[in-house]
Scaffold this active site. Structure first.
Site, PDB file in Angstrom:
ATOM      1  N   ASN B  39       0.790  -1.228   0.000  1.00  0.00           N
ATOM      2  CA  ASN B  39       0.000   0.000   0.000  1.00  0.00           C
ATOM      3  C   ASN B  39       0.822   1.277   0.000  1.00  0.00           C
ATOM      4  O   ASN B  39       0.351   2.315   0.416  1.00  0.00           O
ATOM      5  CB  ASN B  39      -0.908   0.028   1.225  1.00  0.00           C
ATOM      6  CG  ASN B  39      -1.992  -0.995   1.110  1.00  0.00           C
ATOM      7  OD1 ASN B  39      -2.532  -1.187   0.038  1.00  0.00           O
ATOM      8  ND2 ASN B  39      -2.277  -1.671   2.195  1.00  0.00           N
ATOM      9  N   GLY B  40       2.071   1.204  -0.441  1.00  0.00           N
ATOM     10  CA  GLY B  40       2.813   2.449  -0.462  1.00  0.00           C
ATOM     11  C   GLY B  40       4.293   2.250  -0.281  1.00  0.00           C
ATOM     12  O   GLY B  40       4.794   1.121  -0.270  1.00  0.00           O
ATOM     13  N   ASP B 148      -0.796  -9.976   8.719  1.00  0.00           N
ATOM     14  CA  ASP B 148       0.206 -10.247   7.691  1.00  0.00           C
ATOM     15  C   ASP B 148       1.592 -10.441   8.311  1.00  0.00           C
ATOM     16  O   ASP B 148       2.502  -9.664   8.067  1.00  0.00           O
ATOM     17  CB  ASP B 148       0.210  -9.081   6.688  1.00  0.00           C
ATOM     18  CG  ASP B 148       0.881  -9.462   5.379  1.00  0.00           C
ATOM     19  OD1 ASP B 148       1.213 -10.647   5.212  1.00  0.00           O
ATOM     20  OD2 ASP B 148       1.070  -8.583   4.536  1.00  0.00           O
TER      21      ASP B 148
END
Lengths: 245, 325
Positions: B39-40, B148
């Site tokens: 996500n980045g 995760d």
């Protein structure tokens, strides 16, 4: 408070439609009915052709959904990611609309200071976890998809595993196109568990035509049928489009 | 709708570039990229307060979720469950002509988990895993599940090496559905359970991290996941020692990280006591089960010998009896 239902079509295909109406138009039609259309393009080894890619992006764009092109191997992760992302996107759209009502015309989540945004996001998260979800899965089974179908099936099991971990209810239905008789054929009726698929998927035969547009159009009527049937029973079904939360 | 061009230039901000927040007006001078997540991208940057890590993303939803998690953690006093959050802001990206969200956290200087083990030896695996289990226990007690969990999200920090949890993007409230996962460490992928956020989900990942640390590679699922994992455990010398604990974690038998910590510790203690004196003097409570099993084995051995001796004696007596007649 009874929460509304999120409705999605998940189209899994590997290229261009070549029969019937323009699928991009049909996706726009879906959006009008409050149904989001997501598209996953499945690649083999080689890359997808330009027009196929444009169509995939076009359908998702006019269907208000998410599109992603992947190799067959990454399908499992992608299917759940795309579905999730589209859910959040839709819910955020609803929240943004609410914000506009409260704060005035052009306010979206991005215009809030980060602190407030966090609180709004928690509401979105909460809704995404508890909202009822209907996903109609539309699988392209024309010629070139044949070798990828076992992977598609696996990815769908995986999707059911991910979504069934949510608190909210899920309903899945699976359609393939082209069908044995018409443009589209139902192989699994609305069910909370995609595992039931294992018995029906191997029966598939792959043909030459790819009627993506007509398949989408017919899929829509299936949502409709379900809605009218259910409203006969429950009467006061609420949907996000109308509901004020 | 992954916008690749946007992603690309976000990943390639030159060193020396200064980012100024739209709301709080703090400025951050980019030094170098630290890593790239789903996500980045994370940069090392200089701020008036010292070195910091800045995470930028065009996905405001994901950033906001992560900030929410980090905020909850900063409320937990005394324990560092993740990096502490310093600032949240927006930055107008002149290249993409778009608002990009970012947050600033404490910069944790450390070494990659797998690299550390390769350099310092396999005996560190169990040490770091025990530390990890203690941290997870705290996290679970706070009502969160990490989700995760994988070597990339672990860092080994300091002179007295200590494990730290890094990326909180997948951290989920208990009872909800896991937000983010990586197939190899995901019990759903191996057909060993659901993707509901519960402590046993993280503990499965811990077992897989141990596998990963011993084999130094990830492998794909082939056929029956459980059998495959069992074979992989038996085939490795280090893993075999922890077989019982690993299999229980994989089967989702532990409801709390502390149970796994306890049993793993018992195996370690048992192992060291055996190599030291070879006596069974210091029995730990949990190791007792295993030892009882061995004792029973020994008992049956003695019984067998006794039976043979008795049989021989009987034959001898019969022989003598025959001779006497």
């Amino acid at each position: 408070m009874r929460k509304g239902t999120l409705k999605q079509i998940l189209l899994i295909t590997d290229g261009c439609s070549n029969h019937g109406e323009d699928p991009v138009a049909m996706a726009a039609l879906a959006r009008e009915q409050g149904i989001t259309v997501n598209v996953i393009g499945v690649l083999d080894k080689d890359t997808i052709d330009e027009s196929g890619l444009r169509e995939i992006e076009g359908i998702a764009m006019s269907g208000g959904g998410v599109s992603q092109v992947v190799y067959a191997k990454q399908l499992s992760q992608t299917v759940q990611m795309v579905t999730r992302k589209a859910m959040t996107q839709t819910l955020q759209g609803v929240i943004n609309r609410e914000l506009k009502q409260i704060l005035g015309s052009d306010v979206t989540m991005e215009d809030l200071p980060p602190e407030k945004r966090g609180e709004v996001m928690e509401v979105v998260d909460e809704l995404g976890e508890t909202v009822e979800l209907e996903v109609l899965i539309l699988v392209d089974t024309s010629g070139s998809m044949k070798t990828k179908l076992p992977t598609v099936k696996e990815a769908l099991f995986d999707l059911s595993l991910s979504l069934n971990a949510r608190i909210g209810d899920n309903h899945f239905a699976v359609f393939v196109f082209p069908g044995k008789r018409g443009d589209v054929e139902k192989i699994l009726d609305w069910t909370p568990k995609l595992e039931a698929l294992s018995t029906v998927f191997p029966k598939l035969t792959s043909g030459g035509l790819t009627p993506t547009g007509p398949a989408l159009r017919e899929a829509l009527t299936y949502f409709k049928k379900k809605r009218s049937l259910r409203s006969l029973i429950s009467g006061d079904e609420q949907y996000f489009e109308e509901s004020s939360m | 709708m992954m916008n690749n061009t946007l992603k690309n230039h976000l990943c390639k901000l030159p060193s020396g570039y200064v980012i100024v927040g739209k709301w709080h007006k703090h400025s951050y001078k980019i030094i170098k990229p630290l890593g790239k997540g789903a996500n980045g991208v994370v940069y090392l940057a200089e701020s008036p307060k010292g070195l910091v890590a800045v995470k930028l993303s065009d996905n405001s939803t994901a950033i906001t979720s992560e900030v929410n998690v980090l905020k909850h953690f900063s409320k937990v006093q005394g324990v560092a469950l993740g990096p502490s959050l310093l600032d949240v802001d927006d930055w107008f990206d002149p290249y993409g002509k778009k608002i990009v969200c970012f947050y600033v956290m404490e910069y944790i200087k450390g070494e990659d988990f797998l690299a550390f083990i390769q350099k310092r030896g396999k005996e560190w695996i169990v040490v770091l895993i025990l530390q990890l289990l203690s941290d997870l226990e705290k996290l679970h007690q706070e009502g969160w599940v990490f989700g995760d969990l994988k070597p990339e999200n672990l860092l080994v920090v300091g002179q007295a090496p200590k494990i730290r949890l890094l990326d909180v993007g997948g951290t989920t409230l208990k009872g909800r559905a896991i937000k983010e996962f990586t197939e190899f460490y995901d019990r759903g992928y191996w057909g060993m359970g659901s993707r509901k956020a519960e402590p046993s989900y993280d503990l499965f990942s811990v077992a897989m991290i141990m596998m990963n640390a011993c084999y130094l590679k990830r492998f794909e699922k082939k056929g029956n996941g459980r059998e495959q994992l069992m074979k992989m455990i038996d085939a490795d010398e280090t893993l075999r020692k922890y077989r019982k604990v690993l299999m229980r974690a994989i089967a989702g038998k532990y409801d709390h990280a502390r149970e796994m910590h306890h049993e793993l510790m018992a195996v370690v203690m048992d192992e060291s006591s055996r190599t030291k004196t070879n006596s069974r003097a210091n029995q730990s409570r949990k190791g007792a089960v295993q030892q009882r099993y061995q004792k029973r084995k020994k008992h049956s051995g003695i019984l067998e010998t006794a039976l043979i001796v008795m049989f021989l004696l009987f034959m001898y007596v019969m022989y003598l009896y025959g001779e006497l007649l």
